[in-house]
Design a protein around this motif. Structure first.
Motif, short mmCIF file in Angstrom:
data_model
loop_
_atom_site.label_atom_id
_atom_site.label_comp_id
_atom_site.label_asym_id
_atom_site.label_seq_id
_atom_site.Cartn_x
_atom_site.Cartn_y
_atom_site.Cartn_z
N GLU A 106 0.72 -1.24 0.09
CA GLU A 106 -0.01 0.18 -0.11
C GLU A 106 0.85 1.19 0.04
OE1 GLU A 106 -3.77 -0.55 2.51
OE2 GLU A 106 -2.57 -1.94 3.43
N SER A 107 1.95 1.25 0.77
CA SER A 107 3.07 2.33 0.71
C SER A 107 3.55 2.64 -0.85
CB SER A 107 4.06 2.05 1.69
OG SER A 107 3.49 1.74 3.03
N ILE A 108 3.92 1.43 -1.59
CA ILE A 108 4.29 1.55 -2.67
C ILE A 108 3.19 2.28 -3.72
CG2 ILE A 108 4.94 0.29 -4.93
CD1 ILE A 108 6.40 -1.73 -2.83
N ASP A 109 2.01 1.93 -3.41
CA ASP A 109 1.07 2.50 -4.22
C ASP A 109 0.56 4.02 -4.08
OD1 ASP A 109 0.26 -0.02 -5.40
OD2 ASP A 109 -1.42 -0.51 -4.24
N LEU A 110 1.15 4.49 -2.89
CA LEU A 110 0.69 5.84 -2.42
C LEU A 110 2.08 6.54 -2.97
CD1 LEU A 110 -0.81 7.86 -0.87
CD2 LEU A 110 0.92 7.47 1.11
N VAL A 111 3.21 5.99 -3.06
CA VAL A 111 4.20 6.59 -3.63
C VAL A 111 4.02 6.93 -5.15
CG1 VAL A 111 6.76 6.65 -4.24
CG2 VAL A 111 6.24 5.84 -1.95
N PHE A 112 3.47 6.01 -5.72
CA PHE A 112 3.21 6.12 -7.08
C PHE A 112 2.01 7.04 -7.44
CE2 PHE A 112 5.61 2.02 -7.88
CZ PHE A 112 6.60 2.53 -8.76
N MET A 113 1.12 7.05 -6.58
CA MET A 113 0.13 8.21 -6.75
C MET A 113 0.70 9.54 -6.45
SD MET A 113 -2.99 6.72 -7.66
CE MET A 113 -3.83 8.16 -7.16
N ASN A 114 1.55 9.90 -5.54
CA ASN A 114 2.04 10.98 -5.00
C ASN A 114 3.12 11.49 -6.53
OD1 ASN A 114 0.95 11.15 -2.87
ND2 ASN A 114 2.73 10.57 -1.39
N GLU A 115 3.56 10.45 -6.91
CA GLU A 115 4.47 10.78 -8.26
C GLU A 115 3.75 11.30 -9.42
OE1 GLU A 115 8.16 10.18 -9.22
OE2 GLU A 115 8.38 10.57 -6.93
N LEU A 116 2.41 10.56 -9.53
CA LEU A 116 1.48 10.91 -10.83
C LEU A 116 0.93 12.42 -10.38
CD1 LEU A 116 -0.50 7.82 -11.27
CD2 LEU A 116 0.94 8.87 -12.78
N GLU A 117 0.54 12.62 -9.02
CA GLU A 117 -0.23 14.17 -8.85
C GLU A 117 0.98 15.02 -9.08
OE1 GLU A 117 -1.55 13.98 -4.89
OE2 GLU A 117 -3.23 12.56 -5.31
N GLN A 118 2.31 14.77 -8.74
CA GLN A 118 3.30 15.76 -8.84
C GLN A 118 3.60 15.95 -10.31
OE1 GLN A 118 4.60 16.73 -6.08
NE2 GLN A 118 6.52 17.95 -6.68
N GLY A 119 3.49 14.76 -10.88
CA GLY A 119 3.59 15.02 -12.48
C GLY A 119 2.62 15.63 -13.28
N LEU A 120 1.35 15.63 -12.75
CA LEU A 120 0.11 16.56 -13.14
C LEU A 120 0.30 17.98 -12.75
CD1 LEU A 120 -2.47 13.74 -12.73
CD2 LEU A 120 -1.69 14.63 -14.77
N LYS A 121 1.00 17.87 -11.60
CA LYS A 121 0.95 19.61 -11.10
C LYS A 121 1.78 20.08 -12.04
CE LYS A 121 0.53 19.76 -6.53
NZ LYS A 121 1.19 19.66 -5.24
#
Length: 127
Positions: A106-121
């Motif tokens: 679940e932690s890995i999934d959260l890291v990838f979600m944060n990376e996606l959000e950062q990229g979109l931002k």
């Protein structure tokens, strides 16, 4: 301090291989966090599944890690936290500051979600 480090492209996982995260280990853990961040590691998952006891100095070390990685724009996620440690985190109201998830996956999934959000931002800022 005994630990294992797993390096991946987008994140690293440090597994603390100790039963107690107390004043004898905390300085080493803080130092390790600062070293990793200095090496350019952006996202860190801390696997505490072997840790059964954490005291205030252990929490302090985790707070240092959280500050160092999140201020640098990365993620700092803890997983496998014992019930004792969860209570301590909750009582000290650090559950509002620290990100704690049940499993490393679940932690890995959260890291990838944060990376996606950062990229979109960043994409949105560029336009």
């Amino acid at each position: 301090m005994k630990f294992t480090l797993q390096r991946e492209e987008k994140y690293n996982i440090i597994k603390v291989d100790e039963e107690k995260l107390d004043s004898t280990i905390s300085p080493d853990l803080k130092s390790e966090f600062l070293t990793m961040q200095g090496q350019g590691i952006g996202n860190l998952i801390v696997d505490l599944s072997e840790v059964k006891y954490i005291d205030s100095s252990g929490l302090g070390a985790l707070l240092v890690g959280n500050r160092v990685f999140t201020e640098g724009g990365g993620s700092f996620v803890m997983s496998g936290v014992s019930d004792h440690a969860k209570k301590l985190i909750s009582i000290s109201q650090l559950d509002k500051v620290l990100t704690v998830l049940p499993t490393v996956e679940e932690s890995i999934d959260l890291v990838f979600m944060n990376e996606l959000e950062q990229g979109l931002k960043e994409e949105g800022d560029a336009e």
